[in-house]
Design a protein around this motif. Structure first.
Motif, mmCIF file in Angstrom:
data_model
loop_
_atom_site.group_PDB
_atom_site.id
_atom_site.type_symbol
_atom_site.label_atom_id
_atom_site.label_comp_id
_atom_site.label_asym_id
_atom_site.label_seq_id
_atom_site.Cartn_x
_atom_site.Cartn_y
_atom_site.Cartn_z
ATOM 1 N N GLN A 248 0.827 -1.205 0.000
ATOM 2 C CA GLN A 248 0.000 0.000 0.000
ATOM 3 C C GLN A 248 0.864 1.259 0.000
ATOM 4 O O GLN A 248 0.563 2.225 -0.710
ATOM 5 N N LEU A 249 1.940 1.235 0.792
ATOM 6 C CA LEU A 249 2.840 2.387 0.817
ATOM 7 C C LEU A 249 3.500 2.597 -0.543
ATOM 8 O O LEU A 249 3.595 3.736 -1.042
ATOM 9 N N LEU A 250 3.932 1.499 -1.159
ATOM 10 C CA LEU A 250 4.537 1.610 -2.485
ATOM 11 C C LEU A 250 3.537 2.127 -3.516
ATOM 12 O O LEU A 250 3.871 2.934 -4.391
ATOM 13 N N GLN A 251 2.289 1.654 -3.422
ATOM 14 C CA GLN A 251 1.265 2.139 -4.355
ATOM 15 C C GLN A 251 1.031 3.629 -4.197
ATOM 16 O O GLN A 251 0.914 4.362 -5.192
ATOM 17 N N SER A 252 0.959 4.086 -2.930
ATOM 18 C CA SER A 252 0.773 5.528 -2.723
ATOM 19 C C SER A 252 1.964 6.326 -3.235
ATOM 20 O O SER A 252 1.794 7.372 -3.877
ATOM 21 N N LEU A 253 3.178 5.814 -2.983
ATOM 22 C CA LEU A 253 4.361 6.510 -3.485
ATOM 23 C C LEU A 253 4.395 6.546 -5.010
ATOM 24 O O LEU A 253 4.700 7.582 -5.622
ATOM 25 N N LEU A 255 1.829 6.319 -7.013
ATOM 26 C CA LEU A 255 0.763 7.196 -7.494
ATOM 27 C C LEU A 255 1.156 8.662 -7.364
ATOM 28 O O LEU A 255 0.991 9.445 -8.308
ATOM 29 N N ASP A 256 1.691 9.047 -6.191
ATOM 30 C CA ASP A 256 2.121 10.435 -6.015
ATOM 31 C C ASP A 256 3.224 10.795 -6.988
ATOM 32 O O ASP A 256 3.215 11.863 -7.612
ATOM 33 N N HIS A 257 4.200 9.902 -7.126
ATOM 34 C CA HIS A 257 5.310 10.173 -8.044
ATOM 35 C C HIS A 257 4.819 10.263 -9.483
ATOM 36 O O HIS A 257 5.239 11.141 -10.250
ATOM 37 N N ARG A 258 3.872 9.364 -9.839
ATOM 38 C CA ARG A 258 3.343 9.384 -11.203
ATOM 39 C C ARG A 258 2.574 10.672 -11.468
ATOM 40 O O ARG A 258 2.709 11.283 -12.527
ATOM 41 N N LEU A 259 1.752 11.117 -10.491
ATOM 42 C CA LEU A 259 1.001 12.360 -10.666
ATOM 43 C C LEU A 259 1.937 13.557 -10.786
ATOM 44 O O LEU A 259 1.722 14.440 -11.624
ATOM 45 N N LYS A 260 2.987 13.570 -9.973
ATOM 46 C CA LYS A 260 3.939 14.678 -10.053
ATOM 47 C C LYS A 260 4.661 14.689 -11.387
ATOM 48 O O LYS A 260 4.795 15.734 -12.039
ATOM 49 N N ILE A 261 5.103 13.518 -11.826
ATOM 50 C CA ILE A 261 5.792 13.435 -13.115
ATOM 51 C C ILE A 261 4.842 13.794 -14.252
ATOM 52 O O ILE A 261 5.220 14.492 -15.208
#
Length: 369
Positions: A248-253, A255-261
């Motif tokens: 779950q932590l990896l998925q959130s990371l 997702l956040d990284h993908r949205l930022k990129i």
């Protein structure tokens, strides 16, 4: 409880952890901690008092004694039943062995007679046992097929044969049981099969102890295996839970990284397309200038610009006039159809006035000539 024992317990309470440890050891199945005993000294005193009258399982001494006696009687009855059952099973096996030998070789007459007599005795004894009335059977109930035990006992073999069997039965049964024991010993340790009979007898005397030791070791291994299995299951559950949290932590990371990129990528794409559009517009303007220079002279282009400026100014003035007229018309439309009739009449009169002014102007010019 006597005064001496109470004083002893009270003195023990002041010794600190010694009484607590003794109480906890006396009641291992009780879910009580040393901290509970420290906070409740009266409870500790009560449990210490009870420890003199009950065992670790919570049974009183009298009840424990009666239970041990009942267990001992049960073991005696079980031992007697096992002896009878072992004897009966041994006799059945001897009869089966004799029947098997008859199919493969010639059996001596005395052995054949021995097996037949034992078989008949067992069958008669079993029938008599079935016909024997139990304590739950009433006298009014008829026996099986109307038979009585005395009638079945008449089917017993000859008395002399029975006496001969009783004399030779212990030796034959001993040989059969010894053979079974040797087979069990060979199965337990195959390398002992070719050893002498005396050595086998010596090892056979220690076989029960070895088997008991193996049984205890197997039970210990089973308990250890169960404990390890439970521990493994707990570790698997803990590992699965931690792994789920990590995922779950990896998925959130991600997702956040993908949205930022994605935001940065969209911004860069937008800047790229803006620059490209600006470049295309500049190129179009340059092409238009080249076309103008190829088509017209600089003086003509300057004149066209002035003409365009004048036309743009006149267009703006016309648009303003159109807007003002539309406003007036919209205000006139409020008056209704009567005003529309007057407006048409007004337009007609204006046209007539213009025609007459034109005619008057033409007539004046012609008269002057």
């Amino acid at each position: 409880m006597s005064i001496v024992s109470d004083s002893t317990l009270l003195s023990s309470l002041g010794k600190g952890d010694s009484l607590h440890q003794k109480v906890l050891a006396t009641f291992p199945l009780c879910d009580v901690t040393e901290e509970d005993l420290t906070r409740n000294p009266q409870m500790c005193k009560l449990m210490a008092t009870l420890a003199q009258h009950v065992d670790k399982t919570g049974l009183t001494m009298f009840l424990k004694s009666e239970l041990d006696k009942a267990e001992q009687r049960l073991q005696n009855h079980r031992r007697q039943w096992l002896c009878s059952e072992s004897l009966y099973t041994g006799l059945q096996e001897m009869i089966q062995d004799c029947c098997v030998r008859e199919h493969h070789a010639t059996v001596p007459p005395d052995q054949k007679m021995f097996c037949e007599t034992v078989k008949s005795c067992l069958e008669v004894a079993q029938c008599v046992r079935q016909l024997d009335l139990s304590s739950t059977t009433t006298e009014d109930q008829s026996s099986i097929l109307g038979l009585r035990s005395e009638q079945v006992l008449e089917l017993m073999p000859a008395e002399k044969n029975v006496q001969r069997i009783k004399q030779s039965l212990p030796n034959e049964l001993e040989k059969h049981l010894k053979k079974k024991c040797f087979n069990l010993l060979s199965y337990y340790q195959p390398e002992w099969e070719n050893e002498s009979e005396g050595l086998k007898n010596s090892k056979l005397s220690h076989l029960s102890a070895l088997l008991e030791k193996e049984k205890k070791r197997t039970e210990s291994l089973n308990e250890t295996s169960k404990e390890k299995t439970l521990l493994l299951q707990r570790q698997i559950q803990l590992y699965t839970s931690e792994l789920t949290k990590c995922v779950q932590l990896l998925q959130s990371l991600v997702l956040d990284h993908r949205l930022k990129i994605q935001t940065d990528l969209d911004r860069k794409k937008l800047e790229y397309f803006e620059g490209k559009c600006e470049l295309v517009l500049q190129k179009i303007k340059a092409e238009m200038v080249d076309i103008q220079l190829d088509t017209y002279t600089p003086e003509a282009i300057s004149a066209h610009k002035k003409i365009r400026e004048n036309l743009d100014s006149e267009l703006k003035a016309c648009q303003l006039e159109k807007q003002s007229i539309e406003l007036k018309l919209s205000s006139f439309e409020i008056l209704g159809k009567d005003f529309e009739t007057l407006a048409e009449e007004y337009c007609r009169l204006r046209q007539e006035i213009e025609m007459k002014n034109w005619a008057l102007k033409e007539f004046t010019q012609y008269k002057n000539k």
